[in-house]
Design a protein around this motif. Structure first.
Motif, PDB file in Angstrom:
ATOM      1  N   MET A  61      -8.131  -6.046  41.402  1.00  0.00           N
ATOM      2  CA  MET A  61      -7.730  -7.170  40.561  1.00  0.00           C
ATOM      3  C   MET A  61      -7.438  -6.659  39.156  1.00  0.00           C
ATOM      4  O   MET A  61      -8.175  -5.824  38.622  1.00  0.00           O
ATOM      5  N   ILE A  62      -6.346  -7.191  38.568  1.00  0.00           N
ATOM      6  CA  ILE A  62      -6.007  -6.786  37.204  1.00  0.00           C
ATOM      7  C   ILE A  62      -7.027  -7.382  36.246  1.00  0.00           C
ATOM      8  O   ILE A  62      -7.369  -8.570  36.340  1.00  0.00           O
ATOM      9  N   ARG A  63      -7.529  -6.556  35.340  1.00  0.00           N
ATOM     10  CA  ARG A  63      -8.448  -7.080  34.323  1.00  0.00           C
ATOM     11  C   ARG A  63      -7.621  -7.633  33.176  1.00  0.00           C
ATOM     12  O   ARG A  63      -7.316  -6.949  32.209  1.00  0.00           O
ATOM     13  N   ARG A  64      -7.249  -8.893  33.299  1.00  0.00           N
ATOM     14  CA  ARG A  64      -6.269  -9.478  32.388  1.00  0.00           C
ATOM     15  C   ARG A  64      -6.763  -9.505  30.948  1.00  0.00           C
ATOM     16  O   ARG A  64      -5.985  -9.358  30.022  1.00  0.00           O
ATOM     17  N   LYS A  65      -8.048  -9.716  30.802  1.00  0.00           N
ATOM     18  CA  LYS A  65      -8.565  -9.814  29.437  1.00  0.00           C
ATOM     19  C   LYS A  65      -8.426  -8.474  28.720  1.00  0.00           C
ATOM     20  O   LYS A  65      -7.953  -8.401  27.584  1.00  0.00           O
ATOM     21  N   PHE A  66      -8.790  -7.427  29.441  1.00  0.00           N
ATOM     22  CA  PHE A  66      -8.674  -6.095  28.863  1.00  0.00           C
ATOM     23  C   PHE A  66      -7.209  -5.777  28.562  1.00  0.00           C
ATOM     24  O   PHE A  66      -6.856  -5.308  27.481  1.00  0.00           O
ATOM     25  N   LEU A  67      -6.341  -6.082  29.544  1.00  0.00           N
ATOM     26  CA  LEU A  67      -4.907  -5.825  29.383  1.00  0.00           C
ATOM     27  C   LEU A  67      -4.371  -6.556  28.155  1.00  0.00           C
ATOM     28  O   LEU A  67      -3.614  -6.009  27.358  1.00  0.00           O
ATOM     29  N   HIS A  68      -4.810  -7.801  28.011  1.00  0.00           N
ATOM     30  CA  HIS A  68      -4.352  -8.625  26.904  1.00  0.00           C
ATOM     31  C   HIS A  68      -4.753  -8.011  25.558  1.00  0.00           C
ATOM     32  O   HIS A  68      -3.924  -7.839  24.666  1.00  0.00           O
ATOM     33  N   GLU A  69      -6.031  -7.644  25.467  1.00  0.00           N
ATOM     34  CA  GLU A  69      -6.515  -7.066  24.208  1.00  0.00           C
ATOM     35  C   GLU A  69      -5.807  -5.754  23.889  1.00  0.00           C
ATOM     36  O   GLU A  69      -5.400  -5.494  22.757  1.00  0.00           O
ATOM     37  N   ARG A  70      -5.674  -4.944  24.927  1.00  0.00           N
ATOM     38  CA  ARG A  70      -5.047  -3.634  24.754  1.00  0.00           C
ATOM     39  C   ARG A  70      -3.577  -3.788  24.320  1.00  0.00           C
ATOM     40  O   ARG A  70      -3.090  -3.068  23.455  1.00  0.00           O
ATOM     41  N   THR A  71      -2.908  -4.756  24.936  1.00  0.00           N
ATOM     42  CA  THR A  71      -1.512  -5.020  24.587  1.00  0.00           C
ATOM     43  C   THR A  71      -1.381  -5.367  23.109  1.00  0.00           C
ATOM     44  O   THR A  71      -0.577  -4.780  22.386  1.00  0.00           O
ATOM     45  N   LEU A  72      -2.202  -6.312  22.669  1.00  0.00           N
ATOM     46  CA  LEU A  72      -2.119  -6.737  21.281  1.00  0.00           C
ATOM     47  C   LEU A  72      -2.421  -5.585  20.339  1.00  0.00           C
ATOM     48  O   LEU A  72      -1.752  -5.391  19.316  1.00  0.00           O
ATOM     49  N   GLU A  73      -3.410  -4.806  20.727  1.00  0.00           N
ATOM     50  CA  GLU A  73      -3.822  -3.674  19.900  1.00  0.00           C
ATOM     51  C   GLU A  73      -2.676  -2.658  19.754  1.00  0.00           C
ATOM     52  O   GLU A  73      -2.338  -2.231  18.647  1.00  0.00           O
ATOM     53  N   LEU A  74      -2.044  -2.324  20.893  1.00  0.00           N
ATOM     54  CA  LEU A  74      -0.969  -1.332  20.850  1.00  0.00           C
ATOM     55  C   LEU A  74       0.267  -1.875  20.148  1.00  0.00           C
ATOM     56  O   LEU A  74       0.936  -1.165  19.402  1.00  0.00           O
ATOM     57  N   MET A  75       0.561  -3.154  20.393  1.00  0.00           N
ATOM     58  CA  MET A  75       1.734  -3.747  19.732  1.00  0.00           C
ATOM     59  C   MET A  75       1.561  -3.701  18.221  1.00  0.00           C
ATOM     60  O   MET A  75       2.508  -3.460  17.478  1.00  0.00           O
ATOM     61  N   LYS A  76       0.346  -3.944  17.782  1.00  0.00           N
ATOM     62  CA  LYS A  76       0.088  -3.953  16.351  1.00  0.00           C
ATOM     63  C   LYS A  76       0.158  -2.531  15.790  1.00  0.00           C
ATOM     64  O   LYS A  76       0.818  -2.278  14.786  1.00  0.00           O
TER      65      LYS A  76
END
Lengths: 498, 305
Positions: free
Chosen positions: A365-380
């Motif tokens: 299962m995709i860990r969506r919460k982690f993915l979400h946080e990581r995405t925002l972090e990298l985008m920033k």
């Protein structure tokens, strides 16, 4: 006499003015550069000129004749032609068929002889060096572009618009294209050259109109300006084109090729190593084995001769997945095919390549919460500009797409980065940013292999440079040991380029 | 030995040609359709409508020739339906094609009942008679090809030749090939892509209608439900195997027809069910073999522009 006269052109999409009172005056028989970053409004302006859009305000005259609400067909008739960035060619057809289609000699059956004669005649007049009975699929990119030019000339175009024509070309092909421009000018054609490349602008144009954020700045004579002043006009503030490259502090070897054959008919095999904390650049005209090198390292192609080592392990027989598990940050040369899923959200794109990492996926299962946080972090961290992380990756600008890819790839725990054509199709600001990131990665001790068709990239970033020609390395030296001339000669296959 | 001789007998040649007629007509229709960028999975249904239209037309007018015209007309109308769905309304082309097949299965049975009050079978109608061409039938060797043959054989050969010429020697053909590969390039060259697409799909429907009429009023003299029996899909396979070229389609159709003819002309000690499979197995094998090598219209199935 003015070939094109556009005054006060304004075009709004909703609240956004893509063109805001733009003036463009193009004299007959000149080469006129339309210079601007991506999104400055160049394409919109040309679509208005071509009759694909209608301007909300402003006056448009072609050859002194006022036109309003014209169609693309009318634009043809008035002698306008356009060479598109993405070729409008059918690979399965011959050159002449591509040129005449829609306007064929003959009544019902096509007069083949006459078609071939007419197309060949135009090709020869402009020294295109084309055999018009050849299939387009057999041609190089540069030659395909000439077929596009032929199409406009065949239709009797007098004013020809080139939309970022050099983006797809190798350095020698660019020079040939600029020669073709000069030739066309000599024969009385008017050329509008849309670009964001300063050197080309300086080399070939008579006048430059700079567009910035939908507005036009003053039109200047090219002879009166320097490349640096053009750059600051385009970007809106001073830009230093020089980068500070720190000396390399090479550590352990991250990638090693031993006697690898890139092309089946290459005269010799390729051996090289890339160590931590250095950037090794691969210079060379495209099609000399760069693609094979990229695919061999990733394992998309079977390595039939020689061996490949990553961080000491022999990975020659490893699958791509296993190699990636070893830690490769990979920036593919074909962004749209290999790096992004345009229809997926930015967040989902950040999952690509991380789908086996336990951080991202747990029990299938995709860990969506982690993915979400990581995405925002990298985008920033990497300044990926988007409305939000749910926006589709395809709707981002090229520069932001590449920043997304780069941040995803180097965000992994990697010691080796393979960067293939990392700045292709990007504007000056984005190029500069990508360059800085790559230099910063090197400072952090990563080993980087940079494959680029842009010689300026290679010279600005690399510590060592290998020149690739017909699948073999003609020279592998320190950056300082080359001159622009010597590397140019090597790229053309002359070994003695000292 | 005796069996082998049967394979190359004159009888075998004529059976093959006869079976190749509906496949060829429909697959050439498929060539035009796909070259315009529209995938047509509805060939089967278009043929079924044609087969029914031919019988109904003959029944109503008393003339099988008018029956053939009705079949062509009905096929053309179904083509227009497919074109409208795909081009105007941007329906998924596979869905539209399969929809036409289901529609054909249902509507022909319903109409059968309405006209002849019977379940999935029409009454007998007049057939299109065979012809013997005078003089030509006297020539040795090729004489048999002009003796007691269906006029459809000559129509088909003519349609193959004309289609090839149109596709590779005329403006229309060049434009159509451009549209199938790169519709945007065609549009920027001032070609009316939409009009060509409508024309190509309607033409495809007409050819499929004609192919269907062969089954009902030439080979037979009545309509039976589902009488096309997969030939539409075989024709589609011939379109692909033939490299989207009318001549290639003809040759591919002959190959598939030959596989069918084996069963009819040869008595082997094998259960008939296996022999019946031959053409379908061959179709699958051929498609597996050529699937990757043959390059079709690059933009077929995609009209998002």
């Amino acid at each position: 006499m003015l070939a094109v006269e556009m005054r006060g052109i304004t075009k709004r999409f909703g609240n956004f003015a893509a063109n805001d009172g733009i003036d463009l005056l193009v004299e007959k028989g000149e080469i006129h550069c339309l210079l601007g970053e991506n999104g400055a409004g160049k394409t919109t302006l040309m679509n208005i000129l071509f009759g694909l859009y209608r301007a909300d305000e402003g006056v448009l005259k072609i050859n002194g004749e006022s036109v309003t609400g014209h169609s693309a067909r009318k634009a043809f008739q008035m002698g306008l032609g356009m060479v598109h960035q993405h070729f409008m060619l059918v690979d399965a057809l011959t050159v002449w068929e591509n040129v005449v289609v829609g306007n064929e000699p003959g009544k019902f059956a096509i007069d083949r002889k006459d078609s071939i004669r007419r197309v060949q005649e135009i090709s020869d007049r402009y020294h295109f060096d084309l055999n018009v009975t050849e299939k387009v699929s057999e041609l190089s990119v540069g030659m395909k572009q000439r077929v596009e030019i032929l199409k406009t000339l065949y239709r009797g175009a007098e004013i020809i618009i080139f939309d970022e024509p050099t983006a797809v070309l190798s350095p020698p092909e660019v020079l040939q294209l600029l020669d073709i421009f000069r030739d066309m000018k000599k024969q009385g054609k008017t050329i509008i050259f849309i670009t964001h490349k300063l050197n080309e602008t300086k080399a070939v144009s008579d006048h430059v109109t700079v567009l910035r954020a939908g507005k036009s700045l003053e039109t200047v004579a090219t002879a009166d300006v320097t490349v640096d002043s053009l750059a600051s006009m385009m970007v809106g503030h001073d830009v230093s084109l020089e980068l500070q490259r720190e000396p390399s502090r090479p550590g352990e070897t991250v990638l090693e090729l031993k006697n690898v054959r890139l092309l089946p008919n290459a005269q010799s095999t390729v051996s090289m190593e890339i160590r931590e904390g250095e950037i090794v650049g691969i210079a060379g005209v495209e099609g000399n084995g760069q693609k094979q090198l990229e695919e061999l390292i990733l394992g998309f192609q079977k390595c039939r001769e020689g061996s490949i080592y990553m961080m000491g392990d022999d990975v020659t027989r490893w699958s791509t997945r296993k190699r990636c598990g070893k830690g490769i940050g990979y920036i593919p040369s074909d962004r749209h095919q290999r790096a992004i899923l345009p229809g997926f959200s930015i967040q989902d794109n950040y999952l690509l390549g991380n789908q086996f990492s336990p951080e991202y996926v747990k029990n299938g299962m995709i860990r969506r919460k982690f993915l979400h946080e990581r995405t925002l972090e990298l985008m920033k961290a990497y300044d990926v500009r988007a409305v939000d992380e749910k926006q589709s990756a395809g709707s981002l600008s090229g520069g932001n797409q590449q920043k997304m890819v780069l941040s995803r790839e180097v965000g992994k725990d990697t010691r080796f980065v393979l960067a293939c054509q990392p700045v292709r199709g990007l504007d000056i600001g984005a190029i500069r940013y990508i360059h800085e990131i790559l230099l910063d990665l090197k400072k952090k001790g990563k080993g980087i292999l940079l494959i680029s068709a842009e010689l300026t990239d290679i010279l600005q970033l690399s510590d060592r440079i290998a020149v690739l020609y017909k699948g073999e390395i003609l020279a592998m030296r320190k950056n300082e040991d080359y001159t622009t001339d010597s590397i140019g000669l090597l790229m053309a296959g002359q070994k003695g380029g000292q | 030995m005796n069996n082998l001789m049967q394979l190359i007998s004159l009888n075998m040649v004529f059976t093959t040609l006869r079976l190749a007629i509906p496949l060829t007509l429909a697959s050439i229709g498929g060539v035009f359709c796909e070259r315009s960028g529209i995938v047509n999975l509805g060939i089967e249904g278009m043929m079924l409508f044609g087969a029914f239209g031919a019988v109904a037309g003959t029944y109503a007018t008393g003339s099988p020739w008018l029956g053939m015209l009705v079949a062509i007309l009905v096929g053309g109308l179904v083509g227009l339906l497919h074109a409208t769905l795909c081009v105007r309304f941007r329906t998924n082309q596979a869905v539209s094609g399969v929809g036409i097949n289901i529609f054909a299965s249902g509507l022909t049975v319903v109409l059968c009942r309405a006209i002849w009050s019977s379940d999935g079978i029409s009454g007998d109608v007049e057939q299109i008679p065979s012809v013997t061409v005078p003089l030509l039938n006297k020539i040795p060797l090729i004489g048999p090809f002009f003796t007691n043959q269906s006029p459809y054989l000559y129509f088909t050969v003519a349609i193959v030749a004309v289609s090839w010429f149109v596709m590779y020697r005329t403006k229309v053909g060049l434009r159509l090939r451009t549209i199938g590969d790169h519709p945007k390039a065609a549009a920027t060259a001032g070609i009316n892509v939409t009009r060509y697409r409508y024309a190509a799909v309607v033409l495809c429907g007409m050819l499929c209608g004609m192919a269907g009429s062969f089954l009902s009023i030439v080979q037979s003299n009545l309509f039976v439900k589902e009488m096309v029996a997969g030939r539409g899909y075989m024709a589609l396979a011939a379109t692909i195997f033939g490299g989207w070229n009318p001549l290639g389609s003809f040759l591919a159709s002959i190959l598939f027809a030959f596989a069918q003819a084996i069963r009819m002309n040869i008595s082997l000690n094998i259960p008939d069910q296996f022999l019946q499979m031959i053409p379908y197995l061959l179709t699958m094998l051929v498609l597996m073999g050529v699937g990757r090598k043959v390059k079709g219209p690059q933009a077929a199935g995609d009209i998002t522009d």
